[in-house]
Design a protein around this motif. Structure first.
Motif, PDB file in Angstrom:
ATOM      1  N   ASP A 167     -11.353  -8.542 -29.851  1.00  0.00           N
ATOM      2  CA  ASP A 167     -12.511  -9.712 -30.419  1.00  0.00           C
ATOM      3  C   ASP A 167     -11.630 -10.413 -31.283  1.00  0.00           C
ATOM      4  O   ASP A 167     -12.070 -11.123 -32.142  1.00  0.00           O
ATOM      5  N   VAL A 168     -10.279 -10.363 -31.585  1.00  0.00           N
ATOM      6  CA  VAL A 168      -9.475 -11.023 -32.500  1.00  0.00           C
ATOM      7  C   VAL A 168      -9.618 -12.611 -32.117  1.00  0.00           C
ATOM      8  O   VAL A 168      -9.881 -13.354 -33.082  1.00  0.00           O
ATOM      9  N   GLY A 169      -9.315 -13.243 -31.008  1.00  0.00           N
ATOM     10  CA  GLY A 169      -9.713 -14.430 -30.543  1.00  0.00           C
ATOM     11  C   GLY A 169     -11.004 -14.822 -30.712  1.00  0.00           C
ATOM     12  O   GLY A 169     -11.032 -15.928 -31.469  1.00  0.00           O
ATOM     13  N   ALA A 170     -11.958 -14.306 -30.399  1.00  0.00           N
ATOM     14  CA  ALA A 170     -13.206 -14.532 -30.707  1.00  0.00           C
ATOM     15  C   ALA A 170     -13.520 -14.785 -32.365  1.00  0.00           C
ATOM     16  O   ALA A 170     -14.096 -15.685 -32.748  1.00  0.00           O
ATOM     17  N   TYR A 171     -13.153 -13.920 -33.210  1.00  0.00           N
ATOM     18  CA  TYR A 171     -13.143 -13.965 -34.378  1.00  0.00           C
ATOM     19  C   TYR A 171     -12.482 -15.283 -35.185  1.00  0.00           C
ATOM     20  O   TYR A 171     -13.067 -16.022 -35.961  1.00  0.00           O
ATOM     21  N   ALA A 172     -11.175 -15.256 -34.416  1.00  0.00           N
ATOM     22  CA  ALA A 172     -10.231 -16.816 -35.135  1.00  0.00           C
ATOM     23  C   ALA A 172     -11.090 -17.988 -34.719  1.00  0.00           C
ATOM     24  O   ALA A 172     -11.001 -18.892 -35.588  1.00  0.00           O
ATOM     25  N   LEU A 173     -11.923 -17.979 -33.681  1.00  0.00           N
ATOM     26  CA  LEU A 173     -12.456 -19.295 -33.140  1.00  0.00           C
ATOM     27  C   LEU A 173     -14.001 -19.325 -33.716  1.00  0.00           C
ATOM     28  O   LEU A 173     -14.690 -20.253 -33.481  1.00  0.00           O
ATOM     29  N   GLY A 174     -14.332 -18.462 -34.664  1.00  0.00           N
ATOM     30  CA  GLY A 174     -15.802 -18.302 -35.004  1.00  0.00           C
ATOM     31  C   GLY A 174     -16.720 -18.161 -34.067  1.00  0.00           C
ATOM     32  O   GLY A 174     -17.957 -18.687 -34.355  1.00  0.00           O
ATOM     33  N   LEU A 175     -16.729 -17.401 -33.071  1.00  0.00           N
ATOM     34  CA  LEU A 175     -17.523 -17.265 -31.962  1.00  0.00           C
ATOM     35  C   LEU A 175     -18.490 -16.004 -32.275  1.00  0.00           C
ATOM     36  O   LEU A 175     -19.291 -15.510 -31.268  1.00  0.00           O
ATOM     37  N   LEU A 176     -17.975 -15.128 -33.283  1.00  0.00           N
ATOM     38  CA  LEU A 176     -18.876 -13.674 -33.335  1.00  0.00           C
ATOM     39  C   LEU A 176     -20.216 -13.998 -34.009  1.00  0.00           C
ATOM     40  O   LEU A 176     -20.114 -14.923 -35.099  1.00  0.00           O
ATOM     41  N   GLU A 177     -21.294 -13.286 -33.628  1.00  0.00           N
ATOM     42  CA  GLU A 177     -22.441 -13.426 -34.377  1.00  0.00           C
ATOM     43  C   GLU A 177     -22.160 -12.510 -35.793  1.00  0.00           C
ATOM     44  O   GLU A 177     -21.255 -11.815 -36.034  1.00  0.00           O
ATOM     45  N   ALA A 178     -23.283 -12.715 -36.601  1.00  0.00           N
ATOM     46  CA  ALA A 178     -23.134 -12.402 -38.118  1.00  0.00           C
ATOM     47  C   ALA A 178     -22.685 -10.999 -37.949  1.00  0.00           C
ATOM     48  O   ALA A 178     -21.841 -10.341 -38.914  1.00  0.00           O
ATOM     49  N   GLY A 179     -23.625 -10.006 -37.414  1.00  0.00           N
ATOM     50  CA  GLY A 179     -23.457  -8.481 -37.290  1.00  0.00           C
ATOM     51  C   GLY A 179     -22.111  -8.375 -37.018  1.00  0.00           C
ATOM     52  O   GLY A 179     -21.316  -7.388 -37.482  1.00  0.00           O
ATOM     53  N   ASP A 180     -21.841  -8.870 -35.578  1.00  0.00           N
ATOM     54  CA  ASP A 180     -20.285  -8.604 -35.269  1.00  0.00           C
ATOM     55  C   ASP A 180     -19.208  -9.184 -35.853  1.00  0.00           C
ATOM     56  O   ASP A 180     -18.013  -8.217 -35.929  1.00  0.00           O
ATOM     57  N   ARG A 181     -19.278 -10.137 -36.559  1.00  0.00           N
ATOM     58  CA  ARG A 181     -18.328 -10.818 -37.651  1.00  0.00           C
ATOM     59  C   ARG A 181     -18.237  -9.670 -38.699  1.00  0.00           C
ATOM     60  O   ARG A 181     -17.070  -9.396 -39.040  1.00  0.00           O
ATOM     61  N   ARG A 182     -19.177  -9.148 -39.261  1.00  0.00           N
ATOM     62  CA  ARG A 182     -18.972  -8.313 -40.560  1.00  0.00           C
ATOM     63  C   ARG A 182     -18.513  -6.846 -40.080  1.00  0.00           C
ATOM     64  O   ARG A 182     -17.478  -6.400 -40.843  1.00  0.00           O
ATOM     65  N   ALA A 183     -18.789  -6.503 -38.882  1.00  0.00           N
ATOM     66  CA  ALA A 183     -18.053  -5.205 -38.139  1.00  0.00           C
ATOM     67  C   ALA A 183     -16.729  -5.180 -37.998  1.00  0.00           C
ATOM     68  O   ALA A 183     -15.787  -4.536 -38.419  1.00  0.00           O
ATOM     69  N   PHE A 184     -16.378  -6.516 -37.292  1.00  0.00           N
ATOM     70  CA  PHE A 184     -14.978  -6.712 -37.025  1.00  0.00           C
ATOM     71  C   PHE A 184     -14.186  -7.050 -38.365  1.00  0.00           C
ATOM     72  O   PHE A 184     -12.857  -6.410 -38.585  1.00  0.00           O
ATOM     73  N   GLU A 185     -14.617  -7.664 -39.416  1.00  0.00           N
ATOM     74  CA  GLU A 185     -13.904  -7.672 -40.657  1.00  0.00           C
ATOM     75  C   GLU A 185     -13.764  -6.288 -41.335  1.00  0.00           C
ATOM     76  O   GLU A 185     -12.688  -6.276 -41.984  1.00  0.00           O
ATOM     77  N   HIS A 245     -13.386  -3.546 -39.813  1.00  0.00           N
ATOM     78  CA  HIS A 245     -12.149  -3.123 -38.784  1.00  0.00           C
ATOM     79  C   HIS A 245     -11.007  -3.604 -39.102  1.00  0.00           C
ATOM     80  O   HIS A 245     -10.084  -2.917 -39.439  1.00  0.00           O
ATOM     81  N   LEU A 246     -10.974  -4.853 -39.481  1.00  0.00           N
ATOM     82  CA  LEU A 246      -9.825  -5.701 -39.825  1.00  0.00           C
ATOM     83  C   LEU A 246      -9.002  -5.189 -41.179  1.00  0.00           C
ATOM     84  O   LEU A 246      -7.792  -5.295 -40.922  1.00  0.00           O
ATOM     85  N   ARG A 247      -9.963  -4.721 -42.057  1.00  0.00           N
ATOM     86  CA  ARG A 247      -9.228  -4.282 -43.320  1.00  0.00           C
ATOM     87  C   ARG A 247      -8.242  -3.139 -42.937  1.00  0.00           C
ATOM     88  O   ARG A 247      -7.271  -2.784 -43.679  1.00  0.00           O
ATOM     89  N   GLY A 248      -8.716  -2.188 -42.222  1.00  0.00           N
ATOM     90  CA  GLY A 248      -7.656  -1.038 -41.643  1.00  0.00           C
ATOM     91  C   GLY A 248      -6.925  -1.042 -40.421  1.00  0.00           C
ATOM     92  O   GLY A 248      -6.252  -0.138 -40.152  1.00  0.00           O
ATOM     93  N   CYS A 249      -6.790  -2.267 -39.744  1.00  0.00           N
ATOM     94  CA  CYS A 249      -5.962  -2.062 -38.313  1.00  0.00           C
ATOM     95  C   CYS A 249      -5.014  -3.413 -38.813  1.00  0.00           C
ATOM     96  O   CYS A 249      -5.084  -4.568 -38.748  1.00  0.00           O
ATOM     97  N   GLY A 250      -3.678  -2.773 -38.827  1.00  0.00           N
ATOM     98  CA  GLY A 250      -2.411  -3.679 -39.184  1.00  0.00           C
ATOM     99  C   GLY A 250      -2.216  -4.236 -37.751  1.00  0.00           C
ATOM    100  O   GLY A 250      -1.731  -5.669 -37.634  1.00  0.00           O
ATOM    101  N   PHE A 251      -2.569  -3.739 -36.565  1.00  0.00           N
ATOM    102  CA  PHE A 251      -2.501  -4.475 -35.202  1.00  0.00           C
ATOM    103  C   PHE A 251      -3.262  -5.788 -35.321  1.00  0.00           C
ATOM    104  O   PHE A 251      -2.693  -6.857 -34.921  1.00  0.00           O
ATOM    105  N   CYS A 252      -4.562  -5.784 -35.627  1.00  0.00           N
ATOM    106  CA  CYS A 252      -5.293  -7.004 -35.626  1.00  0.00           C
ATOM    107  C   CYS A 252      -5.075  -8.116 -36.563  1.00  0.00           C
ATOM    108  O   CYS A 252      -4.990  -9.175 -36.337  1.00  0.00           O
TER     109      CYS A 252
END
Length: 232
Positions: free
Chosen positions: A9-27, A29-36
């Protein structure tokens, strides 16, 4: 992505395609994932490079210019295809698990008595350049596997001899003393690789530090203290 955060979901997040709940969940996740984090930085660099490209320059001479690629639609289709593949994989895995359970029941009935010892699932593979260490003071021991990448270093990690409850994280330490968090986790009671809980902790992560910059990895307890240092 509402039930589980995905690296894809990195690409979808970068393009602003995630819904609000998904975006918060990914953010989160992103704080603890060096790969993403590394992949998101790469996408940012790619976007800057493409922003200055003249579409006319990409067309062969004498041919009419094609319309620009629908990037957003392409990413949406890719996300949908990824989700379909995951659903197929989950269904296949469930069917295989059911078949294994049925086979196990049959074998146990045929053997009688103890029915044989249950098989433990295989440990997550340590890939790449391997390094091991143990700490007699804390009882912890671990192995890292390193794969050099253009964006940094891919890290696979196994840890044993750690009692819970604890909160820990793995840090890569560079020659200059800079530190990069590879990943974090909780150690429940009784722990990992200890009596009553023999299974080790297995983890995959990444750091933006190149392989040549890294001198060691440290397992650090949240709030202070080092459980293990693995020189590399």
């Amino acid at each position: 992505m509402s039930s589980q955060v995905e690296h894809t979901d990195v690409g979808a997040y970068a393009l602003g395609l995630l819904e609000a709940g998904d975006r918060r969940a990914f953010e989160a996740h992103l704080r603890g994932c060096g790969f993403c984090q590394a992949e998101l930085r790469e996408m940012g660099s790619m976007a800057e490079a493409l922003s200055g490209l003249d579409p006319a320059e990409a067309e062969p001479p004498g041919e009419p210019a094609a319309p620009p690629a629908p990037v957003i639609d392409m990413v949406r289709r890719r996300r949908a295809a990824d989700r379909r593949r995951r659903r197929v994989a989950y269904a296949a895995g469930a069917a295989a698990a059911a078949a294994l359970v049925a086979v196990g029941v049959g074998v146990g009935t045929a053997l009688g008595g103890d029915g044989g010892k249950p098989q433990q699932p295989p440990a997550q593979a340590i890939v790449g350049e391997r390094h091991q260490a143990a700490d007699a003071r804390t009882g912890a021991s671990g192995t890292v596997g390193l794969v050099d990448k253009k964006w940094g270093t891919q890290v696979s990690f196994e840890l044993t001899g750690v009692k819970g409850p604890l909160k820990c994280h793995l840090e890569a330490v560079s020659k200059s003393g800079a530190r990069s968090v590879v990943g974090g986790w909780r150690v429940p009671e009784p722990g990992y690789g200890v009596p009553g809980s023999p299974k080790p902790l297995d983890m995959q992560g990444a750091t933006e530090l190149s392989r040549g910059e890294i001198t060691s990895f440290q397992v650090v307890v949240d709030g202070g203290g080092t459980l293990l240092t693995i020189p590399v």
